[in-house]
Design an enzyme around this catalytic site. Structure first.
Site, PDB file in Angstrom:
ATOM      1  N   ASP A 202      -8.041  -5.045  -0.008  1.00 27.26           N
ATOM      2  CA  ASP A 202      -8.572  -5.879  -1.086  1.00 27.26           C
ATOM      3  C   ASP A 202      -8.247  -7.356  -0.931  1.00 27.26           C
ATOM      4  OD1 ASP A 202      -9.839  -3.884  -2.469  1.00 27.26           O
ATOM      5  OD2 ASP A 202      -8.013  -3.281  -3.520  1.00 27.26           O
TER       6      ASP A 202
ATOM      7  N   HIS B  69       0.855  -1.185   0.000  1.00 28.33           N
ATOM      8  CA  HIS B  69       0.000   0.000   0.000  1.00 28.33           C
ATOM      9  C   HIS B  69       0.885   1.228   0.000  1.00 28.33           C
ATOM     10  CE1 HIS B  69      -3.169   2.809   1.081  1.00 28.33           C
ATOM     11  NE2 HIS B  69      -3.995   1.881   0.665  1.00 28.33           N
TER      12      HIS B  69
HETATM   13  N1  ACO Z   1       4.167  -7.932  -4.773  1.00 23.33           N
HETATM   14  C1  ACO Z   1       5.514  -7.945  -4.903  1.00 23.33           C
HETATM   15  N2  ACO Z   1       6.311  -6.870  -4.766  1.00 23.33           N
HETATM   16  C2  ACO Z   1       5.713  -5.696  -4.491  1.00 23.33           C
HETATM   17  C3  ACO Z   1       4.317  -5.589  -4.322  1.00 23.33           C
HETATM   18  C4  ACO Z   1       3.537  -6.749  -4.465  1.00 23.33           C
HETATM   19  N3  ACO Z   1       2.213  -6.697  -4.326  1.00 23.33           N
HETATM   20  N4  ACO Z   1       3.998  -4.301  -4.051  1.00 23.33           N
HETATM   21  C5  ACO Z   1       5.154  -3.624  -4.026  1.00 23.33           C
HETATM   22  N5  ACO Z   1       6.185  -4.463  -4.293  1.00 23.33           N
HETATM   23  C6  ACO Z   1       7.613  -4.108  -4.295  1.00 23.33           C
HETATM   24  C7  ACO Z   1       8.000  -3.333  -5.567  1.00 23.33           C
HETATM   25  O1  ACO Z   1       8.435  -4.200  -6.590  1.00 23.33           O
HETATM   26  C8  ACO Z   1       9.101  -2.449  -5.021  1.00 23.33           C
HETATM   27  O2  ACO Z   1      10.264  -3.250  -4.884  1.00 23.33           O
HETATM   28  P1  ACO Z   1      11.739  -2.585  -5.112  1.00 23.33           P
HETATM   29  O3  ACO Z   1      11.887  -1.550  -4.052  1.00 23.33           O
HETATM   30  O4  ACO Z   1      12.676  -3.739  -4.975  1.00 23.33           O
HETATM   31  O5  ACO Z   1      11.726  -2.004  -6.510  1.00 23.33           O
HETATM   32  C9  ACO Z   1       8.657  -2.087  -3.613  1.00 23.33           C
HETATM   33  O6  ACO Z   1       7.823  -3.198  -3.205  1.00 23.33           O
HETATM   34  C10 ACO Z   1       7.848  -0.794  -3.523  1.00 23.33           C
HETATM   35  O7  ACO Z   1       6.735  -0.883  -4.418  1.00 23.33           O
HETATM   36  P2  ACO Z   1       6.155   0.338  -5.219  1.00 23.33           P
HETATM   37  O8  ACO Z   1       5.387  -0.184  -6.398  1.00 23.33           O
HETATM   38  O9  ACO Z   1       7.241   1.336  -5.509  1.00 23.33           O
HETATM   39  O10 ACO Z   1       5.187   0.972  -4.129  1.00 23.33           O
HETATM   40  P3  ACO Z   1       4.012   1.982  -4.405  1.00 23.33           P
HETATM   41  O11 ACO Z   1       3.741   2.661  -3.115  1.00 23.33           O
HETATM   42  O12 ACO Z   1       4.316   2.830  -5.606  1.00 23.33           O
HETATM   43  O13 ACO Z   1       2.775   1.028  -4.828  1.00 23.33           O
HETATM   44  C11 ACO Z   1       0.951  -0.463  -4.689  1.00 23.33           C
HETATM   45  C12 ACO Z   1       1.787   0.598  -3.946  1.00 23.33           C
HETATM   46  C13 ACO Z   1       0.528   0.058  -6.078  1.00 23.33           C
HETATM   47  C14 ACO Z   1      -0.311  -0.709  -3.884  1.00 23.33           C
HETATM   48  C15 ACO Z   1       1.788  -1.752  -4.845  1.00 23.33           C
HETATM   49  O14 ACO Z   1       2.147  -2.241  -3.560  1.00 23.33           O
HETATM   50  C16 ACO Z   1       1.062  -2.849  -5.627  1.00 23.33           C
HETATM   51  O15 ACO Z   1       1.167  -2.872  -6.870  1.00 23.33           O
HETATM   52  N6  ACO Z   1       0.311  -3.769  -4.937  1.00 23.33           N
HETATM   53  C17 ACO Z   1      -0.485  -4.772  -5.590  1.00 23.33           C
HETATM   54  C18 ACO Z   1      -1.780  -4.167  -6.103  1.00 23.33           C
HETATM   55  C19 ACO Z   1      -2.766  -3.889  -4.991  1.00 23.33           C
HETATM   56  O16 ACO Z   1      -3.025  -4.719  -4.136  1.00 23.33           O
HETATM   57  N7  ACO Z   1      -3.377  -2.702  -5.067  1.00 23.33           N
HETATM   58  C20 ACO Z   1      -4.422  -2.281  -4.113  1.00 23.33           C
HETATM   59  C21 ACO Z   1      -3.914  -1.213  -3.240  1.00 23.33           C
HETATM   60  S1  ACO Z   1      -5.141  -0.844  -2.007  1.00 23.33           S
HETATM   61  C22 ACO Z   1      -6.244   0.095  -2.798  1.00 23.33           C
HETATM   62  O17 ACO Z   1      -6.007   0.791  -3.719  1.00 23.33           O
HETATM   63  C23 ACO Z   1      -7.583  -0.017  -2.320  1.00 23.33           C
END
Ligand code: ACO
Length: 428
Positions: free
Chosen positions: A364, A307
């Site tokens: 979610d 998140h």
């Molecule tokens: N699975 C594996 N790795 C992940 C995940 C995941 N679900 N989420 C983040 N990471 C990793 C990224 O690859 C990144 O790794 P790195 O630092 O080695 O490059 C690090 O964690 C940070 O991730 P970001 O994408 O930069 O974080 P950001 O804050 O931009 O994104 C987000 C947050 C979009 C929610 C992301 O965690 C994600 O894609 N999650 C899965 C989708 C999801 O569940 N979305 C719902 C969010 S809740 C809502 O909107 C109601």
């Protein structure tokens, strides 16, 4: 003397006020930065940018706290109805009984949609995703109420539009589903409360009586409350940006629905259940899928994990996890997806990769399992989220208009070509 932030640029020191919120959140007010220094700030994804001051929702991502108008999400989910929460978000206070009664009857008065709108549905293919249908239908409401095109025409008109939206959203959402299975539309039954009425329009048939299961209605009530607002997330920021151009409220909310649809935002709930099914059908080897999520060469991510602001735990996920256990137990359902979800959570939470990046299950992760248990089809999951988020979007829009915020218009750092001369096509 209030705190000042100092920025040194080209040997000159500039001072900027520090703004402190009621929960002691601090921000450097750089609204005069460009005028005084010629510089702008660069913050892709707005990870450090406060776009507004708001008194609606407070969340502390480190501590896992979420409050609507000062009330904790735990208490609201336990004790309130969704309409009470909608009133609270919109008006700032919990309603008295008579305020709630009059709000409730205003909503009931507007649950029907214009008969001509039924014909729009017929034009959509059965395989149309209900989020596409919903966002178009909500925008289409603007064509039936031209008197609401000017969002500032009058206080009364503004309120009527907000109530119409809250009232018609479940009708349009349920009809999007009925249309996808080519079943007859069910009209709203105003004897029911908000959640039961939605279930009635989803599952009743003209040929047979449908009895709303109170366990299902209560679970839905809780889920909608948990989704009702979440301060400046992607769809809410979209609503505030679109609304800032003084577009009408129907168009503005339609834009919010589109933003919510994406798999990184509200669309994640559909992705989670599809992922769990994929893991189940693949033999249920959770470790294999966790390894895939960690592999940077593999585009797979654990949906429902991570998140932007919660870096400890998502308080909504905690409540949903418990609600999920309760609903499945009360309904006598033994869903293998729940076992996979729990195992996945356990493996990921113990894994260094997830620990180091503060990746925890989000709202979610478990909601899809409840939706599945209460008979909501997978493609409707994000629609459910939209129904829940609607009062939050409207409240944020209302606050923005009342504060007379200027049109949203970020700047950029240009990285393209500098000026060059046009080249005739024969010489390229
Ligand atoms: N699975 C594996 N790795 C992940 C995940 C995941 N679900 N989420 C983040 N990471 C990793 C990224 O690859 C990144 O790794 P790195 O630092 O080695 O490059 C690090 O964690 C940070 O991730 P970001 O994408 O930069 O974080 P950001 O804050 O931009 O994104 C987000 C947050 C979009 C929610 C992301 O965690 C994600 O894609 N999650 C899965 C989708 C999801 O569940 N979305 C719902 C969010 S809740 C809502 O909107 C109601």
């Amino acid at each position: 003397m209030s705190e000042l932030a100092k920025i040194e640029l080209d040997g000159k020191v500039y001072e900027f006020p520090v703004v402190v919120g009621t929960e002691n959140e601090k921000a450097i007010d750089i609204s005069k930065l460009r005028d005084t220094t010629g510089y702008i700030t660069l913050d892709t994804g707005y990870k450090n940018t406060g776009a507004t001051k708001s008194s609606i929702t407070f969340l502390d991502g480190e501590e896992g706290i979420l409050h609507y108008r000062g009330y904790s999400i735990e208490e609201l989910a336990e004790k309130a109805t969704f309409l009470e929460v909608a009133y609270l978000l919109l008006n700032g206070e919990l309603p008295t009984q008579s305020e709630l009664d009059s709000f409730g009857s205003s909503i009931k008065k507007h649950t029907l949609v214009h008969e001509d709108m039924k014909r729009f549905f017929e034009a959509y293919p059965a395989k149309a995703h209900p989020m596409g249908v919903l966002s178009s239908m909500i925008c289409s409401l603007s064509t039936f109420y031209p008197e609401s095109l000017d969002p500032h025409r009058s206080k009364e008109m503004k309120e009527l539009t907000m109530h119409r939206l809250l009232a018609k959203m479940p009708t349009l959402a349920a009809w999007a589903y009925k249309n996808s299975i080519r079943h007859p539309f069910m009209y709203p039954n105003n004897d029911y409360d908000y959640c039961s009425n939605f279930l009635h329009m989803m599952y009743a048939m003209p040929t047979e009586e449908y009895k709303v299961d109170p366990v299902v209605a209560a679970a839905l009530n809780k889920l909608l409350i948990l989704h009702a607002d979440h301060e400046q997330n992607c769809s809410t920021s979209t609503v505030r940006i679109v609304g800032s151009s003084q577009a009408n409220l129907y168009a503005t909310i339609s834009a919010g629905i589109s933003a919510l649809w994406g798999p990184l935002h509200g669309g994640a709930n559909q992705e989670v259940i599809e992922m769990l099914e994929q893991i189940h059908n693949d033999g249920g080897d959770v470790d294999k899928w966790v390894a895939k999520a960690k592999d940077k060469e593999d585009p797979f991510r654990l949906m429902g994990f991570g998140h932007r602001v919660y870096k400890n735990f998502d308080p909504r996920a905690k409540i949903i996890k418990k609600a999920c256990d309760d609903v499945l137990e009360k309904m006598g359902i033994n869903d293998p997806m729940l076992a996979i979800a729990k195992r996945l959570e356990q493996v990921a939470l113990e894994d260094e990769y997830f620990k180091a990046r503060n990746l925890y299950p989000n709202v979610d992760f478990y909601s899809g399992i409840i939706y599945k248990a209460i008979g909501i089809p997978t493609e409707m999951f994000t629609v459910m989220f939209a129904i829940g988020r609607l009062p939050g979007w409207i409240s944020q829009w209302k606050e923005m208009t009342e504060n007379k915020e200027p049109i949203g218009r970020p700047r950029q750092i240009y990285t393209g070509y500098t000026s060059r001369s046009f080249v005739e096509i024969t010489k390229r």
